[in-house]
Design an enzyme around this catalytic site. Structure first.
Site: not given
Length: 359
Positions: A20-21, A105, A201
């Protein structure tokens, strides 16, 4: 925000190593931009022999940044994560609540500690979240849902501060996951076929229970059948169980469902049978509500209490701008104190914010 506006801004991309990033970096490259990329290190404590995927993550992030001619810098937020997010998680778990570390987070690390260390030098911080934003007639920026109901991540962003939302940019938020995968494969990204991360994460393949056991240990207590008062076994610690839990109980004669925790007496109450009535709630209070953009007290809303595609219709009985009772149109399974209740408008388009359930 249009291309011309973006081109005038100084942009930081949080590059995780996931697909995604990585597609976020491509989205900038296709309009001629090469933003600075940052990999946030928030792995387990030093010298821990946990099977963490952070090394592979960094390799992937490095390859993507190199492909598009972007600088990559590693930002160590390890101490901030363990001092802030872990502290929050363990305090809630110890109290018998159901926290969400990933929500905190985003507020404390990705848009918090990172901003303190490097993000303050940038106008915008871009991430691979499935979310969108829009500006209203008064110039206010709102967090809005993604067209992909399964991947939408506005619930994980519903605790960020307004100044963080103003700097946030979600370049792939208008896509569905399949489209992002197709772009990654077409562009031959190194992680095009890499599986999505699951769970908290930074934990990699480590279970949530092992994470909790590392800090809180075990505290055995009785397991009682709610309807009969009969002792059916022993738990290893209330913090290993959540309201509505159906699997991993390890008791004979099941299925069993967790319906209640007595923290003071260290008793876990369970019920026998499929989806017992006691596992459902229709009305529950929420406190300490965090508004994302502005107070928009409305009666008819939709909401989520966990990361699922469904939005539940409800009316809100307001006690104050930070406190209300949710009256859900239908009964909801597994409502647990400590969970975040995320509130959306009636069309589940704008995310208004979130607060903690106090049942």
């Amino acid at each position: 925000m249009n291309i011309e506006e973006i081109q005038e801004k100084k942009i930081a991309v949080l590059l995780s190593g996931g697909v995604d990033s990585s597609v976020v970096v491509y989205e900038f490259a296709k309009i001629g931009l090469h933003p600075d990329c940052f990999y946030i290190k928030i792995g387990p404590e030093e010298h821990e022999e946990w099977d963490c995927s952070s090394e592979e993550d960094l390799e992937m992030a490095t390859a993507v940044a190199h492909k598009y001619g972007c600088k990559l810098e590693v930002i160590d937020c390890h101490k901030e994560y363990w001092n802030q997010v872990t502290t929050y998680t363990m305090e809630k778990v110890r109290a018998g609540l159901t926290p969400n570390p990933d929500v905190m987070c985003n507020r404390l690390i990705k848009f918090g500690a990172f901003d303190e260390k490097r993000g303050h030098d940038y106008d915008l911080i871009a991430t691979g979240h499935y979310a969108q934003t829009e500006i209203d007639a008064e110039g206010r920026k709102w967090l809005c849902t993604s067209p992909d109901p399964v991947k939408d991540q506005t619930d994980f962003l519903a605790q960020i501060y307004d100044w963080q939302l103003k700097k946030a940019l979600f370049p792939i938020g208008h896509y569905v996951k399949d489209e992002v995968r197709q772009i990654a494969e077409r562009e031959h990204l190194v992680n095009a076929k890499r599986k999505d991360s699951q769970g908290i994460c930074f934990l990699g393949k480590i279970s949530y229970n092992d994470y909790i056991r590392r800090y809180l240990g075990e505290q055995p207590g009785d397991v009682i059948e709610l309807e009969t008062g009969k002792r059916i076994g022993e738990h290893r610690g209330l913090w290993f169980h959540t309201i509505g839990q159906r699997k991993g109980m390890g008791f004979g004669g099941g299925p069993w469902f967790v319906v209640k925790k007595d923290v003071a007496n260290n008793i876990l109450y369970v019920s026998h049978g499929y989806d017992p009535e006691t596992a459902y709630k229709q009305d529950f209070p929420v406190h300490d509500f965090h508004w994302l953009t502005a107070e928009s007290v409305m009666d008819t809303v939709t909401f989520k209490i966990r990361h699922t595609p469904e939005y539940h219709p409800a009316t809100l009985e307001w006690k104050s701008p930070q406190e209300f009772i949710v009256h859900s149109r239908e009964k909801i399974h597994g409502v647990a104190p400590g969970q975040f209740c995320v509130i959306y408008d009636a069309d589940h388009h704008r995310c208004l914010g979130s607060g903690e359930i106090t049942v």
